[in-house]
Design a protein around this motif. Structure first.
Motif: not given
Length: 394
Positions: A53-57
């Motif tokens: 769930t870590v953001p793509a950026d």
């Protein structure tokens, strides 16, 4: 620690399915002997699932909540205790996503992608109610903070690298302090003795004047000043665990009847699997499991839709959809885990088989928060259009 970085939703589901099969084999023995799953959690960390769930950026896959719910359902179908341990991990990754500063997100998302685990020090015993938090976060002259309090039901804390602690500051607002597991003054006591979810190690965390740097504190109270999905995401994962228990219990019952049960003498058939009354009962149970999994999917998609366009209306719809799913999965998990014995017969009650772990896990986990209040909010909304409250438990 190093961990694989999962690329997308499809890979996350494939990894979860593989781990579930690996964890399933020893699940009865781990439960019976209360063998804490240190090795299995290392596998979970190394797999990369904790970072999905870590953001793509920040380098993560940023999977949909529908995918995350299915990950938890798969894991819980194999071992409900193992599935419960990372639930708070994802909740407190979500807190950082919502309220963390740029530097906090950069640091902690890096930790998560490296396979490090968040525990939880949230609930307290002996208070007036679940939101009566008495642990205090007090300012120190050098700009840091001091944490003092006692937490109970601290699932995951014993296995954690970081323990997020829910506390009130001098202004009585809620904050989350991210404390390293080996911090001076922090003690984790393995005193969990629940009848179910035996290997979650949901014990006590004691905080005795623990020093916390300012950049490890997040203003959680701000989450609830606008549309939010904090409670919906947390409850969605609880619902997925219950759905997994139900599916696991049904599969176990079917295997037992196919391979170990005898037909009732009046049935006139050669095997228990041909008994028309058992066939009928399995059909009824399958219907309940299918319905609960369908509601879980509807709820997850509602949360995803609200994340894409967060408004008061979309947040309310997500919370209500999750409330409906959680109320149904609660009932289904207990029903199917109990029916396992009804359809399997006397031999299934042997303690050595440990089939009762499904019922014990279901009965224990579904006590987490009362389904009756979720139904209450559904009724208020359908009758009077009342949106659910922003308290983080719905």
């Amino acid at each position: 620690m190093t961990a694989h970085v999962i690329a997308d939703d499809a890979e996350a589901l494939a990894v979860a399915a593989g781990l579930a099969e690996a964890f399933r084999t020893e699940a009865p023995v781990r439960d019976a002997e209360r063998r804490l799953p240190y090795a299995e959690l290392e596998q979970l960390s190394a797999s990369g699932l904790l970072g999905v769930t870590v953001p793509a950026d920040h380098g993560g896959a940023d999977v949909r909540q529908e995918t995350l719910a299915e990950v938890f359902r798969l894991l819980a179908s194999a071992d409900a205790s193992l599935a419960q341990i990372p639930q708070n991990h994802f909740v407190y990754v979500n807190v950082l996503r919502r309220q963390g500063t740029t530097e906090q997100r950069k640091f902690f998302f890096g930790e998560v992608l490296a396979g490090r685990r968040f525990g939880n020090a949230q609930s307290e015993a002996g208070t007036r109610h679940v939101q009566d938090i008495r642990t205090r976060l007090l300012p120190l002259p050098d700009g840091s903070h001091e944490l003092t309090g006692v937490k109970h039901y601290s699932t995951g804390a014993l296995f954690a690298d970081w323990i997020p602690v829910l506390a009130r500051a001098a202004d009585d607002n809620l904050y989350v302090a991210y404390v390293p597991r080996d911090a001076d003054g922090l003690t984790v006591v393995d005193d969990w003795d629940g009848m179910g979810q035996r290997t979650t190690a949901s014990g006590t965390v004691r905080l005795d004047a623990v020093t916390v740097p300012a950049d490890r504190v997040v203003p959680h109270h701000l989450t609830f000043r606008g549309p939010q999905l904090h409670g919906a995401v947390a409850q969605l994962l609880h619902a997925a665990i219950d759905a997994g228990i139900a599916g696991g219990a049904l599969a176990e019952a079917a295997e037992f009847v196919r391979t170990k049960s005898r037909p009732w003498f009046e049935s006139g058939v050669d095997t228990a699997a041909e008994d028309p009354l058992l066939i009928q009962r399995f059909g009824e149970l399958d219907l309940q499991v299918r319905a609960t999994e369908a509601l879980l999917g509807v709820a997850a998609r509602a949360v995803d839709a609200a994340r894409d366009e967060l408004t008061d209306a979309s947040a309310a719809e997500a919370s209500l959809a999750v409330a409906a799913a959680k109320a149904h999965t609660t009932a289904t998990a207990v029903l199917v885990a109990d029916a396992l014995f009804e359809v399997s017969g006397t031999r299934a009650a042997l303690d050595s088989l440990n089939l009762h772990r499904y019922w014990r896990d279901a009965r224990t986990h579904t006590l987490h928060d009362p389904a009756r209040w979720k139904i209450q909010h559904l009724g208020r909304h359908v009758l009077n259009g009342t949106r659910p409250p922003r308290h983080g438990l719905l």
